[in-house]
Design an enzyme around this catalytic site. Structure first.
Site, mmCIF file in Angstrom:
data_model
loop_
_atom_site.group_PDB
_atom_site.id
_atom_site.type_symbol
_atom_site.label_atom_id
_atom_site.label_comp_id
_atom_site.label_asym_id
_atom_site.label_seq_id
_atom_site.Cartn_x
_atom_site.Cartn_y
_atom_site.Cartn_z
ATOM 1 C CB VAL A 219 -0.960 0.174 1.309
ATOM 2 C CG1 VAL A 219 -0.334 0.197 2.587
ATOM 3 C CG2 VAL A 219 -2.133 0.883 1.089
ATOM 4 C CE1 TYR A 220 3.236 1.404 4.467
ATOM 5 C CE2 TYR A 220 5.409 0.466 4.331
ATOM 6 C CZ TYR A 220 4.134 0.725 5.265
ATOM 7 O OH TYR A 220 4.338 0.407 6.462
ATOM 8 C CB ALA A 221 4.016 5.119 -2.356
ATOM 9 N N GLY B 15 1.975 1.062 -4.312
ATOM 10 C CA GLY B 15 2.953 0.157 -4.739
ATOM 11 C C GLY B 15 4.153 0.611 -5.327
#
Length: 320
Positions: free
Chosen positions: A42-44, A46
């Site tokens: 979920v960070y940025a 992908g």
């Protein structure tokens, strides 16, 4: 979490480092002995995984590579949670972005209240047996939820959680009530996230305000903590830091690393000097007086049934 996401208000506040800066930060970390890198799908959106996969390159074998699944990755009903379908899709997407054939530690990112542990753990166990995952872990679970999952794995003979990733710092010691005793009893690793509370315990913040209006915490008050208690902690952190002629952040990290049960502390940095300061915490040895002062300033108030279970020689005499 600092890698990627430029143009998004949330990820710009977190860091939004591009390929060049990501490469520099990862290289600096590895050159200084860091051997665990933690990210999430979920960070940025992908992009964090994608950038990390790019810059690791031939140094992939030098690290325990950890990522997570659970958070929403698309608009559909199957693009979130821990169903077998979503776990398998998320895993394949993470492997592709990270440019690797296996993930060393694959973690569920939070509780999925709709999917039973039996389904999620079966899917994770299949991936372990396929060689796509080496170990499975969890993040942000309560002690009873973690214990329930461990019981399911033991009963079924499936891969069990090897680690639990939890929020822990001098300003947020909640996990000492149930989670720290759990990881010690079950002998699983404890990975600490936000040990500096997203910059709150760096010395840049206090009752007088902040000396860095561009800091993440100045624009994004997360994770939430009791600010009055946090300011009391910061006051004592400054005193201890002055004794050692060390930065406040280094002392805050050294305290976390000195706590029983802690396996590793996950730090994020936007600039090389921040990473350098964080890495130096492993060499800072706090005295008994330092630890006592910090403990007094940050101690949790007693809650039931904890206070009634404290050792009491009158009720339970100790053997001679």
């Amino acid at each position: 979490m600092n890698f990627g996401g430029s143009g998004s208000p949330v990820w710009d506040a977190v860091g939004a480092l591009g390929p060049k800066d990501t490469d520099r930060m990862v290289g600096m970390a590895l050159d200084n002995g860091v051997n665990l890198i933690d990210t999430a799908d979920v960070y940025a959106g992908g992009e964090s995984e994608d950038l990390l996969g790019q810059v690791l390159g031939t140094r992939r074998r030098e690290v325990v590579l950890a990522t997570k699944t659970t958070a929403r990755s698309g608009p559909g009903p199957n693009d979130v949670g821990q169903s077998r379908l979503h776990v398998m899709r998320s895993l394949e997407d993470s492997l592709r972005r990270l440019r690797t054939d296996h993930i060393d530690l694959y973690q569920i990112h939070n509780l999925d209240p709709l999917t039973p542990f039996e389904e999620s753990l079966a899917a994770l166990d299949d991936a372990v047996r396929q060689g796509k995952i080496r170990y499975v872990g969890a993040s942000n679970l309560t002690a009873w939820q973690t214990m329930k999952a461990l019981g399911v794995s033991e009963r079924r003979g499936w891969a069990r959680f090897s680690s639990l990733q939890s929020h822990y710092s001098l300003a947020a010691r909640d996990i000492e009530r149930e989670i720290v005793p759990l990881v010690a009893d079950q002998r699983i690793g404890l990975l600490v996230w936000a040990p500096l509370v997203a910059g709150l315990l760096t010395g840049k913040f206090g009752r007088e305000g902040t000396t860095d209006s561009g800091a993440r915490r100045a624009t994004l008050a997360w994770p939430p903590v009791d600010m009055e208690r946090a300011y009391d902690v910061i006051d004592v952190l400054r005193e201890v830091a002055a004794r050692h002629e060390a930065p406040v952040a280094r002392v805050a990290l050294a305290w976390v690393l000195a706590q029983p049960g802690v396996t590793s502390a996950i730090v994020g940095a936007k600039r090389p000097e921040q990473l350098e300061d964080s890495l130096a915490a492993v060499d800072l040895e706090l005295t008994a007086q330092d630890l006592a002062d910090l403990d007094q300033a940050s101690a949790l108030p007693p809650e039931y049934p904890g206070w009634i279970q404290l050792p009491n020689p009158e009720r339970f005499p100790q053997p001679a």
